[in-house]
Design a protein around this motif. Structure first.
Motif, mmCIF file in Angstrom:
data_model
loop_
_atom_site.group_PDB
_atom_site.id
_atom_site.type_symbol
_atom_site.label_atom_id
_atom_site.label_comp_id
_atom_site.label_asym_id
_atom_site.label_seq_id
_atom_site.Cartn_x
_atom_site.Cartn_y
_atom_site.Cartn_z
ATOM 1 N N GLU A 1 4.810 -5.149 -7.999
ATOM 2 C CA GLU A 1 3.460 -5.634 -8.270
ATOM 3 C C GLU A 1 2.792 -4.742 -9.318
ATOM 4 O O GLU A 1 3.121 -3.557 -9.439
ATOM 5 C CB GLU A 1 2.623 -5.634 -6.990
ATOM 6 N N GLU A 2 1.826 -5.287 -10.034
ATOM 7 C CA GLU A 2 1.190 -4.547 -11.120
ATOM 8 C C GLU A 2 0.596 -3.211 -10.665
ATOM 9 O O GLU A 2 0.689 -2.209 -11.383
ATOM 10 C CB GLU A 2 0.097 -5.382 -11.772
ATOM 11 N N SER A 3 0.033 -3.169 -9.471
ATOM 12 C CA SER A 3 -0.572 -1.931 -8.987
ATOM 13 C C SER A 3 0.462 -0.823 -8.811
ATOM 14 O O SER A 3 0.159 0.358 -8.978
ATOM 15 C CB SER A 3 -1.318 -2.174 -7.675
ATOM 16 N N ASP B 1 0.822 -1.207 0.000
ATOM 17 C CA ASP B 1 0.000 0.000 0.000
ATOM 18 C C ASP B 1 0.861 1.265 0.000
ATOM 19 O O ASP B 1 0.560 2.230 -0.702
ATOM 20 C CB ASP B 1 -0.941 -0.007 1.207
ATOM 21 N N THR B 2 1.942 1.252 0.752
ATOM 22 C CA THR B 2 2.848 2.405 0.800
ATOM 23 C C THR B 2 3.515 2.606 -0.553
ATOM 24 O O THR B 2 3.630 3.740 -1.033
ATOM 25 C CB THR B 2 3.906 2.216 1.898
ATOM 26 N N ARG B 3 3.939 1.521 -1.172
ATOM 27 C CA ARG B 3 4.582 1.631 -2.485
ATOM 28 C C ARG B 3 3.596 2.158 -3.531
ATOM 29 O O ARG B 3 3.948 3.001 -4.358
ATOM 30 C CB ARG B 3 5.172 0.285 -2.913
ATOM 31 N N GLU B 4 2.349 1.674 -3.476
ATOM 32 C CA GLU B 4 1.326 2.144 -4.419
ATOM 33 C C GLU B 4 1.073 3.641 -4.247
ATOM 34 O O GLU B 4 1.051 4.390 -5.230
ATOM 35 C CB GLU B 4 0.014 1.393 -4.193
ATOM 36 N N ARG B 5 0.846 4.076 -3.002
ATOM 37 C CA ARG B 5 0.562 5.492 -2.742
ATOM 38 C C ARG B 5 1.747 6.366 -3.113
ATOM 39 O O ARG B 5 1.579 7.474 -3.636
ATOM 40 C CB ARG B 5 0.174 5.698 -1.279
ATOM 41 N N SER B 6 2.945 5.869 -2.870
ATOM 42 C CA SER B 6 4.149 6.638 -3.209
ATOM 43 C C SER B 6 4.270 6.825 -4.716
ATOM 44 O O SER B 6 4.531 7.937 -5.191
ATOM 45 C CB SER B 6 5.396 5.922 -2.668
ATOM 46 N N ALA B 7 4.061 5.754 -5.467
ATOM 47 C CA ALA B 7 4.144 5.848 -6.923
ATOM 48 C C ALA B 7 3.037 6.748 -7.471
ATOM 49 O O ALA B 7 3.275 7.547 -8.393
ATOM 50 C CB ALA B 7 4.057 4.450 -7.541
ATOM 51 N N GLU B 8 1.842 6.657 -6.888
ATOM 52 C CA GLU B 8 0.741 7.518 -7.327
ATOM 53 C C GLU B 8 1.061 8.995 -7.092
ATOM 54 O O GLU B 8 0.847 9.837 -7.968
ATOM 55 C CB GLU B 8 -0.544 7.146 -6.593
ATOM 56 N N THR B 9 1.584 9.307 -5.925
ATOM 57 C CA THR B 9 1.918 10.701 -5.612
ATOM 58 C C THR B 9 3.007 11.220 -6.544
ATOM 59 O O THR B 9 2.932 12.348 -7.043
ATOM 60 C CB THR B 9 2.350 10.834 -4.142
ATOM 61 N N LEU B 10 4.014 10.398 -6.803
ATOM 62 C CA LEU B 10 5.078 10.809 -7.721
ATOM 63 C C LEU B 10 4.520 11.023 -9.123
ATOM 64 O O LEU B 10 4.936 11.949 -9.832
ATOM 65 C CB LEU B 10 6.210 9.781 -7.716
ATOM 66 N N CYS B 11 3.558 10.209 -9.512
ATOM 67 C CA CYS B 11 2.914 10.378 -10.813
ATOM 68 C C CYS B 11 2.186 11.719 -10.866
ATOM 69 O O CYS B 11 2.312 12.462 -11.843
ATOM 70 C CB CYS B 11 1.931 9.233 -11.056
ATOM 71 N N ALA C 1 4.006 3.751 -11.481
ATOM 72 C CA ALA C 1 5.401 4.080 -11.799
ATOM 73 C C ALA C 1 5.546 4.386 -13.287
ATOM 74 O O ALA C 1 6.210 5.366 -13.666
ATOM 75 C CB ALA C 1 6.319 2.930 -11.388
ATOM 76 N N THR C 2 4.918 3.592 -14.114
ATOM 77 C CA THR C 2 4.971 3.827 -15.564
ATOM 78 C C THR C 2 4.327 5.158 -15.923
ATOM 79 O O THR C 2 4.881 5.936 -16.714
ATOM 80 C CB THR C 2 4.277 2.678 -16.316
ATOM 81 N N ALA C 3 3.179 5.434 -15.335
ATOM 82 C CA ALA C 3 2.502 6.707 -15.599
ATOM 83 C C ALA C 3 3.367 7.883 -15.150
ATOM 84 O O ALA C 3 3.429 8.911 -15.829
ATOM 85 C CB ALA C 3 1.145 6.736 -14.903
ATOM 86 N N ALA C 4 4.037 7.729 -14.017
ATOM 87 C CA ALA C 4 4.923 8.795 -13.530
ATOM 88 C C ALA C 4 6.064 9.031 -14.507
ATOM 89 O O ALA C 4 6.395 10.178 -14.835
ATOM 90 C CB ALA C 4 5.475 8.433 -12.154
ATOM 91 N N LEU C 5 6.646 7.958 -14.998
ATOM 92 C CA LEU C 5 7.752 8.086 -15.946
ATOM 93 C C LEU C 5 7.290 8.748 -17.240
ATOM 94 O O LEU C 5 8.003 9.583 -17.812
ATOM 95 C CB LEU C 5 8.357 6.711 -16.231
ATOM 96 N N GLU C 6 6.094 8.410 -17.680
ATOM 97 C CA GLU C 6 5.566 8.991 -18.917
ATOM 98 C C GLU C 6 5.264 10.480 -18.771
ATOM 99 O O GLU C 6 5.341 11.229 -19.737
ATOM 100 C CB GLU C 6 4.307 8.243 -19.350
#
Length: 88
Positions: A50-52, A20-30, A57-62
């Motif tokens: 994990e896919e979530s 959950d922390t990794r998901e929220r972190s990637a979302e915020t960075l995005c 992460a992919t969206a953030a990179l894009e």
């Protein structure tokens, strides 16, 4: 808008044991767009999670544009990753 400190915590959060922390972190960075460019190596590494997490992460990179020149060495090392999604 996210503060620099919050974004740094999110970059570190990508390494958390908690999904959950990794998901929220990637979302915020995005959501931070180009302001998260400093975390490009961490975000590429998160593409092997994990896919979530991968999706954010992919969206953030894009959304961030060109990576900072200082990250090129770290990115080059990730090309050797055994994870195809990270090396790609």
């Amino acid at each position: 808008m996210h503060s620099t400190e919050e974004l740094k915590r999110c970059a570190a959060g990508l390494q958390s044991d908690e999904l959950d922390t990794r998901e929220r972190s990637a979302e915020t960075l995005c959501q931070a767009g180009p302001d998260s460019a400093f975390a490009v190596v961490d975000l590429v590494r998160a593409c092997g999670d994990e896919e979530s997490v991968q999706v954010w992460a992919t969206a953030a990179l894009e959304s961030m544009g060109e990576p900072p020149a200082g990250s090129l060495e770290g990115l080059a090392e990730l090309c050797k990753s055994s994870s195809g999604l990270v090396a790609y």
